[in-house]
Design a protein around this motif. Structure first.
Motif, PDB file in Angstrom:
ATOM      1  N   MET A  11      14.592  -7.722  10.754  1.00 57.02           N
ATOM      2  CA  MET A  11      14.960  -6.569   9.933  1.00 57.02           C
ATOM      3  C   MET A  11      15.559  -5.431  10.766  1.00 57.02           C
ATOM      4  N   GLN A  12      15.347  -5.477  12.088  1.00 61.51           N
ATOM      5  CA  GLN A  12      15.768  -4.375  12.953  1.00 61.51           C
ATOM      6  C   GLN A  12      15.160  -3.055  12.475  1.00 61.51           C
ATOM      7  N   ASN A  13      13.890  -3.156  12.049  1.00 60.26           N
ATOM      8  CA  ASN A  13      13.219  -2.001  11.475  1.00 60.26           C
ATOM      9  C   ASN A  13      11.717  -2.248  11.486  1.00 60.26           C
ATOM     10  N   PRO A  14      10.948  -1.398  12.127  1.00 60.09           N
ATOM     11  CA  PRO A  14       9.495  -1.604  12.160  1.00 60.09           C
ATOM     12  C   PRO A  14       8.742  -0.892  11.034  1.00 60.09           C
ATOM     13  N   SER A  15       9.444  -0.419  10.020  1.00 60.73           N
ATOM     14  CA  SER A  15       8.806   0.396   8.979  1.00 60.73           C
ATOM     15  C   SER A  15       7.833  -0.387   8.119  1.00 60.73           C
ATOM     16  N   VAL A  16       6.719   0.272   7.827  1.00 62.19           N
ATOM     17  CA  VAL A  16       5.716  -0.229   6.896  1.00 62.19           C
ATOM     18  C   VAL A  16       5.588   0.819   5.801  1.00 62.19           C
ATOM     19  N   VAL A  17       5.544   0.384   4.560  1.00 63.76           N
ATOM     20  CA  VAL A  17       5.442   1.305   3.433  1.00 63.76           C
ATOM     21  C   VAL A  17       3.983   1.393   2.997  1.00 63.76           C
ATOM     22  N   GLY A  18       3.468   2.609   2.961  1.00 65.72           N
ATOM     23  CA  GLY A  18       2.116   2.836   2.470  1.00 65.72           C
ATOM     24  C   GLY A  18       2.118   2.970   0.960  1.00 65.72           C
ATOM     25  N   LEU A  19       1.202   2.298   0.328  1.00 66.78           N
ATOM     26  CA  LEU A  19       1.073   2.370  -1.131  1.00 66.78           C
ATOM     27  C   LEU A  19      -0.141   3.247  -1.452  1.00 66.78           C
ATOM     28  N   ASP A  20       0.046   4.546  -1.283  1.00 66.50           N
ATOM     29  CA  ASP A  20      -1.009   5.532  -1.525  1.00 66.50           C
ATOM     30  C   ASP A  20      -0.802   6.108  -2.919  1.00 66.50           C
ATOM     31  N   SER A  21      -1.264   5.378  -3.895  1.00 67.86           N
ATOM     32  CA  SER A  21      -0.881   5.647  -5.278  1.00 67.86           C
ATOM     33  C   SER A  21      -1.906   6.476  -6.034  1.00 67.86           C
ATOM     34  N   LEU A  22      -1.899   7.741  -5.778  1.00 69.68           N
ATOM     35  CA  LEU A  22      -2.696   8.664  -6.564  1.00 69.68           C
ATOM     36  C   LEU A  22      -2.084   8.718  -7.961  1.00 69.68           C
ATOM     37  N   GLN A  47      -3.479  -0.227 -14.222  1.00 72.91           N
ATOM     38  CA  GLN A  47      -2.229  -0.900 -14.563  1.00 72.91           C
ATOM     39  C   GLN A  47      -1.020  -0.019 -14.266  1.00 72.91           C
ATOM     40  N   ALA A  48      -1.156   1.293 -14.441  1.00 72.05           N
ATOM     41  CA  ALA A  48      -0.061   2.204 -14.106  1.00 72.05           C
ATOM     42  C   ALA A  48       0.213   2.177 -12.609  1.00 72.05           C
ATOM     43  N   ILE A  49      -0.836   2.204 -11.810  1.00 78.92           N
ATOM     44  CA  ILE A  49      -0.673   2.152 -10.361  1.00 78.92           C
ATOM     45  C   ILE A  49      -0.086   0.806  -9.939  1.00 78.92           C
ATOM     46  N   ASP A  62      13.810  -5.181   0.960  1.00 77.33           N
ATOM     47  CA  ASP A  62      14.825  -5.514   1.963  1.00 77.33           C
ATOM     48  C   ASP A  62      14.905  -4.482   3.082  1.00 77.33           C
ATOM     49  N   LEU A  63      14.010  -3.493   3.064  1.00 77.03           N
ATOM     50  CA  LEU A  63      14.079  -2.398   4.035  1.00 77.03           C
ATOM     51  C   LEU A  63      12.904  -2.324   4.995  1.00 77.03           C
ATOM     52  N   CYS A  64      11.796  -2.948   4.669  1.00 77.28           N
ATOM     53  CA  CYS A  64      10.611  -2.803   5.513  1.00 77.28           C
ATOM     54  C   CYS A  64       9.968  -4.159   5.771  1.00 77.28           C
ATOM     55  N   ILE A  65       9.017  -4.167   6.695  1.00 82.70           N
ATOM     56  CA  ILE A  65       8.426  -5.442   7.109  1.00 82.70           C
ATOM     57  C   ILE A  65       7.083  -5.738   6.454  1.00 82.70           C
ATOM     58  N   ALA A  66       6.425  -4.690   5.928  1.00 77.86           N
ATOM     59  CA  ALA A  66       5.088  -4.902   5.361  1.00 77.86           C
ATOM     60  C   ALA A  66       4.706  -3.731   4.470  1.00 77.86           C
ATOM     61  N   TYR A  67       3.633  -3.929   3.744  1.00 75.86           N
ATOM     62  CA  TYR A  67       3.074  -2.901   2.864  1.00 75.86           C
ATOM     63  C   TYR A  67       1.605  -2.712   3.181  1.00 75.86           C
ATOM     64  N   LYS A  68       1.154  -1.473   3.067  1.00 71.98           N
ATOM     65  CA  LYS A  68      -0.237  -1.169   3.313  1.00 71.98           C
ATOM     66  C   LYS A  68      -0.793  -0.422   2.111  1.00 71.98           C
ATOM     67  N   PRO A  69      -1.460  -1.151   1.215  1.00 65.48           N
ATOM     68  CA  PRO A  69      -2.074  -0.468   0.070  1.00 65.48           C
ATOM     69  C   PRO A  69      -3.318   0.294   0.531  1.00 65.48           C
ATOM     70  N   ASN A  70      -3.544   1.427  -0.070  1.00 67.91           N
ATOM     71  CA  ASN A  70      -4.729   2.222   0.220  1.00 67.91           C
ATOM     72  C   ASN A  70      -5.802   1.854  -0.809  1.00 67.91           C
ATOM     73  N   LEU A  71      -6.791   1.117  -0.368  1.00 66.29           N
ATOM     74  CA  LEU A  71      -7.831   0.627  -1.277  1.00 66.29           C
ATOM     75  C   LEU A  71      -8.592   1.735  -1.988  1.00 66.29           C
ATOM     76  N   ALA A  72      -8.673   2.897  -1.388  1.00 63.83           N
ATOM     77  CA  ALA A  72      -9.437   3.982  -2.007  1.00 63.83           C
ATOM     78  C   ALA A  72      -8.920   4.317  -3.403  1.00 63.83           C
ATOM     79  N   TRP A  82     -10.092  -2.888  -8.768  1.00 61.47           N
ATOM     80  CA  TRP A  82     -10.131  -4.070  -7.892  1.00 61.47           C
ATOM     81  C   TRP A  82      -9.302  -5.205  -8.468  1.00 61.47           C
ATOM     82  N   ILE A  83      -9.360  -5.376  -9.770  1.00 61.88           N
ATOM     83  CA  ILE A  83      -8.573  -6.424 -10.425  1.00 61.88           C
ATOM     84  C   ILE A  83      -7.077  -6.143 -10.248  1.00 61.88           C
ATOM     85  N   ALA A  84      -6.674  -4.888 -10.429  1.00 62.83           N
ATOM     86  CA  ALA A  84      -5.267  -4.527 -10.258  1.00 62.83           C
ATOM     87  C   ALA A  84      -4.842  -4.749  -8.806  1.00 62.83           C
ATOM     88  N   PHE A  85      -5.703  -4.404  -7.853  1.00 60.26           N
ATOM     89  CA  PHE A  85      -5.377  -4.608  -6.449  1.00 60.26           C
ATOM     90  C   PHE A  85      -5.169  -6.087  -6.159  1.00 60.26           C
TER      91      PHE A  85
END
Length: 86
Positions: A11-22, A47-49, A62-72, A82-85
């Motif tokens: 990808m020539q890109n080390p970006s990780v996207v955080g899924l901090d979905s308040l 379900q909205a999150i 197509d822009l990042c290498i991984a995703y990091k969901p915030n379990l909190a 938990w089911i949605a996660f």
């Protein structure tokens, strides 16, 4: 680790996207749809999150290498979160 390094090189890109979905960050039209569908509940919020995070993933796949969901954010909605996660 090898897969991660390969993906960064590819990808020539080390970006990780955080899924901090308040819930406050979710666009109103998504919340309206889910709360109408599920009622005023943790299920509607989860379900909205979920839908919002899917949209973020689709838009950035197509822009990042991984995703990091915030379990909190999911844990705060109990079992439905938990089911949605999952």
């Amino acid at each position: 680790m090898k897969r991660l390094i390969e993906k960064i090189a590819q990808m020539q890109n080390p970006s990780v996207v955080g899924l901090d979905s308040l819930l406050d960050y979710i666009p109103q039209h998504i919340k309206d749809e889910k709360f109408e569908q599920y009622g005023d509940s943790f299920d509607a919020a989860a379900q909205a999150i979920l839908e919002y995070n899917k949209a973020i993933i689709d838009a950035t796949a197509d822009l990042c290498i991984a995703y990091k969901p915030n379990l909190a954010f999911y844990e705060s909605m109990g079992v439905k979160g938990w089911i949605a996660f999952e």
